[in-house]
Design a protein around this motif. Sequence first.
Motif, PDB file in Angstrom:
ATOM      1  N   PRO A  38      -7.401 -58.363 -30.219  1.00  0.00           N
ATOM      2  CA  PRO A  38      -8.759 -58.044 -30.675  1.00  0.00           C
ATOM      3  C   PRO A  38      -9.429 -59.158 -31.472  1.00  0.00           C
ATOM      4  N   GLU A  39      -8.670 -59.846 -32.322  1.00  0.00           N
ATOM      5  CA  GLU A  39      -9.285 -60.918 -33.110  1.00  0.00           C
ATOM      6  C   GLU A  39      -9.683 -62.080 -32.212  1.00  0.00           C
ATOM      7  N   ASN A  40      -8.861 -62.399 -31.228  1.00  0.00           N
ATOM      8  CA  ASN A  40      -9.210 -63.458 -30.279  1.00  0.00           C
ATOM      9  C   ASN A  40     -10.493 -63.107 -29.531  1.00  0.00           C
ATOM     10  N   VAL A  41     -10.580 -61.857 -29.108  1.00  0.00           N
ATOM     11  CA  VAL A  41     -11.751 -61.402 -28.356  1.00  0.00           C
ATOM     12  C   VAL A  41     -13.006 -61.548 -29.207  1.00  0.00           C
ATOM     13  N   ARG A  42     -12.924 -61.174 -30.454  1.00  0.00           N
ATOM     14  CA  ARG A  42     -14.080 -61.283 -31.351  1.00  0.00           C
ATOM     15  C   ARG A  42     -14.448 -62.736 -31.609  1.00  0.00           C
ATOM     16  N   LEU A  43     -13.429 -63.588 -31.746  1.00  0.00           N
ATOM     17  CA  LEU A  43     -13.695 -65.010 -31.954  1.00  0.00           C
ATOM     18  C   LEU A  43     -14.420 -65.611 -30.747  1.00  0.00           C
ATOM     19  N   LYS A  44     -13.982 -65.234 -29.556  1.00  0.00           N
ATOM     20  CA  LYS A  44     -14.638 -65.742 -28.346  1.00  0.00           C
ATOM     21  C   LYS A  44     -16.089 -65.292 -28.287  1.00  0.00           C
ATOM     22  N   ARG A  45     -16.329 -64.047 -28.649  1.00  0.00           N
ATOM     23  CA  ARG A  45     -17.709 -63.546 -28.634  1.00  0.00           C
ATOM     24  C   ARG A  45     -18.590 -64.358 -29.564  1.00  0.00           C
ATOM     25  N   ILE A  46     -18.094 -64.622 -30.774  1.00  0.00           N
ATOM     26  CA  ILE A  46     -18.868 -65.405 -31.736  1.00  0.00           C
ATOM     27  C   ILE A  46     -19.114 -66.812 -31.190  1.00  0.00           C
ATOM     28  N   ALA A  47     -18.069 -67.421 -30.628  1.00  0.00           N
ATOM     29  CA  ALA A  47     -18.203 -68.777 -30.094  1.00  0.00           C
ATOM     30  C   ALA A  47     -19.228 -68.822 -28.966  1.00  0.00           C
ATOM     31  N   PHE A  48     -19.180 -67.842 -28.060  1.00  0.00           N
ATOM     32  CA  PHE A  48     -20.126 -67.808 -26.951  1.00  0.00           C
ATOM     33  C   PHE A  48     -21.551 -67.576 -27.447  1.00  0.00           C
ATOM     34  N   ASN A  49     -21.698 -66.674 -28.414  1.00  0.00           N
ATOM     35  CA  ASN A  49     -23.031 -66.352 -28.916  1.00  0.00           C
ATOM     36  C   ASN A  49     -23.713 -67.554 -29.555  1.00  0.00           C
ATOM     37  N   ALA A  75     -23.114 -64.828 -42.344  1.00  0.00           N
ATOM     38  CA  ALA A  75     -22.210 -65.523 -43.265  1.00  0.00           C
ATOM     39  C   ALA A  75     -22.986 -66.550 -44.097  1.00  0.00           C
ATOM     40  N   SER A  76     -22.448 -66.862 -45.247  1.00  0.00           N
ATOM     41  CA  SER A  76     -23.051 -67.863 -46.123  1.00  0.00           C
ATOM     42  C   SER A  76     -21.958 -68.680 -46.780  1.00  0.00           C
ATOM     43  N   MET A  77     -22.320 -69.828 -47.291  1.00  0.00           N
ATOM     44  CA  MET A  77     -21.349 -70.669 -47.995  1.00  0.00           C
ATOM     45  C   MET A  77     -20.803 -69.916 -49.211  1.00  0.00           C
ATOM     46  N   GLU A  78     -21.656 -69.154 -49.864  1.00  0.00           N
ATOM     47  CA  GLU A  78     -21.218 -68.385 -51.024  1.00  0.00           C
ATOM     48  C   GLU A  78     -20.178 -67.353 -50.630  1.00  0.00           C
ATOM     49  N   ALA A  79     -20.409 -66.664 -49.526  1.00  0.00           N
ATOM     50  CA  ALA A  79     -19.462 -65.645 -49.069  1.00  0.00           C
ATOM     51  C   ALA A  79     -18.129 -66.264 -48.662  1.00  0.00           C
ATOM     52  N   ILE A  80     -18.193 -67.410 -48.012  1.00  0.00           N
ATOM     53  CA  ILE A  80     -16.967 -68.095 -47.590  1.00  0.00           C
ATOM     54  C   ILE A  80     -16.170 -68.553 -48.813  1.00  0.00           C
ATOM     55  N   ALA A  81     -16.866 -69.139 -49.778  1.00  0.00           N
ATOM     56  CA  ALA A  81     -16.192 -69.602 -50.998  1.00  0.00           C
ATOM     57  C   ALA A  81     -15.560 -68.434 -51.743  1.00  0.00           C
ATOM     58  N   ARG A  82     -16.282 -67.334 -51.805  1.00  0.00           N
ATOM     59  CA  ARG A  82     -15.770 -66.152 -52.498  1.00  0.00           C
ATOM     60  C   ARG A  82     -14.512 -65.625 -51.799  1.00  0.00           C
ATOM     61  N   ALA A  83     -14.540 -65.590 -50.475  1.00  0.00           N
ATOM     62  CA  ALA A  83     -13.381 -65.117 -49.718  1.00  0.00           C
ATOM     63  C   ALA A  83     -12.178 -66.038 -49.896  1.00  0.00           C
ATOM     64  N   ALA A  84     -12.451 -67.323 -50.063  1.00  0.00           N
ATOM     65  CA  ALA A  84     -11.376 -68.300 -50.230  1.00  0.00           C
ATOM     66  C   ALA A  84     -10.882 -68.389 -51.665  1.00  0.00           C
ATOM     67  N   GLY A  85     -11.628 -67.783 -52.589  1.00  0.00           N
ATOM     68  CA  GLY A  85     -11.242 -67.833 -53.990  1.00  0.00           C
ATOM     69  C   GLY A  85     -11.494 -69.177 -54.632  1.00  0.00           C
ATOM     70  N   PHE A 144     -16.685 -65.091 -40.913  1.00  0.00           N
ATOM     71  CA  PHE A 144     -17.482 -65.114 -39.676  1.00  0.00           C
ATOM     72  C   PHE A 144     -17.194 -63.877 -38.825  1.00  0.00           C
ATOM     73  N   LEU A 145     -15.944 -63.440 -38.789  1.00  0.00           N
ATOM     74  CA  LEU A 145     -15.598 -62.243 -38.028  1.00  0.00           C
ATOM     75  C   LEU A 145     -16.272 -61.005 -38.615  1.00  0.00           C
ATOM     76  N   GLU A 146     -16.347 -60.949 -39.937  1.00  0.00           N
ATOM     77  CA  GLU A 146     -16.923 -59.786 -40.604  1.00  0.00           C
ATOM     78  C   GLU A 146     -18.448 -59.792 -40.548  1.00  0.00           C
ATOM     79  N   MET A 147     -19.058 -60.951 -40.758  1.00  0.00           N
ATOM     80  CA  MET A 147     -20.515 -61.028 -40.927  1.00  0.00           C
ATOM     81  C   MET A 147     -21.247 -61.685 -39.761  1.00  0.00           C
ATOM     82  N   GLY A 148     -20.495 -62.310 -38.847  1.00  0.00           N
ATOM     83  CA  GLY A 148     -21.158 -63.080 -37.809  1.00  0.00           C
ATOM     84  C   GLY A 148     -21.635 -64.400 -38.384  1.00  0.00           C
ATOM     85  N   TYR A 149     -22.089 -65.288 -37.494  1.00  0.00           N
ATOM     86  CA  TYR A 149     -22.540 -66.599 -37.980  1.00  0.00           C
ATOM     87  C   TYR A 149     -23.796 -66.468 -38.835  1.00  0.00           C
ATOM     88  N   ALA A 150     -24.759 -65.698 -38.347  1.00  0.00           N
ATOM     89  CA  ALA A 150     -26.036 -65.566 -39.055  1.00  0.00           C
ATOM     90  C   ALA A 150     -25.862 -64.916 -40.423  1.00  0.00           C
TER      91      ALA A 150
END
Length: 207
Positions: A106-117, A36-46, A28-34
């Motif tokens: 910085p990661e907290n700041v980005r997380l807040k932005r995503i949550a607010f958006n 991101a995909s289930m496939e990308a999340i699964a791939r990142a998680a292995g 989500f941090l890399e791609m944003g909510y829009a």
Amino acid sequence: MATRRGRPTQAEAKKLDLAVREAAVATFLEMGYAGASMEAIARAAGITKRSLYARYPDKRAVFADVIPWALARYTDDGSIDEIDDDDLETALLAVGRAALTRATHPENVRLKRIAFNEAAQFPEFNVSAESMMWAGRQRAVTELLRRYEQRGTIKVDDLELAAEHFLAMVEAVPARMADFGVFRSKKQQERHLQFAVRLFLRGVMPR
């Protein structure tokens, strides 16, 4: 012949769940909510998409789970018991530095932005991103103040409210500046913190 592996142990399952959450946050941090995909999340998680869908029905459910979790995990400012509390000012400075570091990370700041958006799409976020991050710190400061009140060092009518005001003085402005990409130098940040602590102490010391 290889033996078929049984169900994962509780420890293994917990470790995998943590890995999935961390991978989802990173996605989500890399791609944003829009993006991101289930496939990308699964791939990142292995893991396979099937395994991810076994945990979450869709991307929305992943986001609703992992974003509050990611914000809340930064509220742990360490055990108050580990702070040298012989001197209240020193203790408040230590708590304040930890709070500032987390609030402007910085990661907290980005997380807040995503949550607010995405907040309008997620009514289950029944508290703001700041509250998600602030709750643990407020409890920690409240407990610290309670110790000193019991010793008679300070006099406070409402400990929780005093802790809230302390955190607002220490981190509200730096955190809001960070939301807009403005970060103070360490020297500026320390000056801000020391002034806030001294001002707060004037208000809680017995007259």
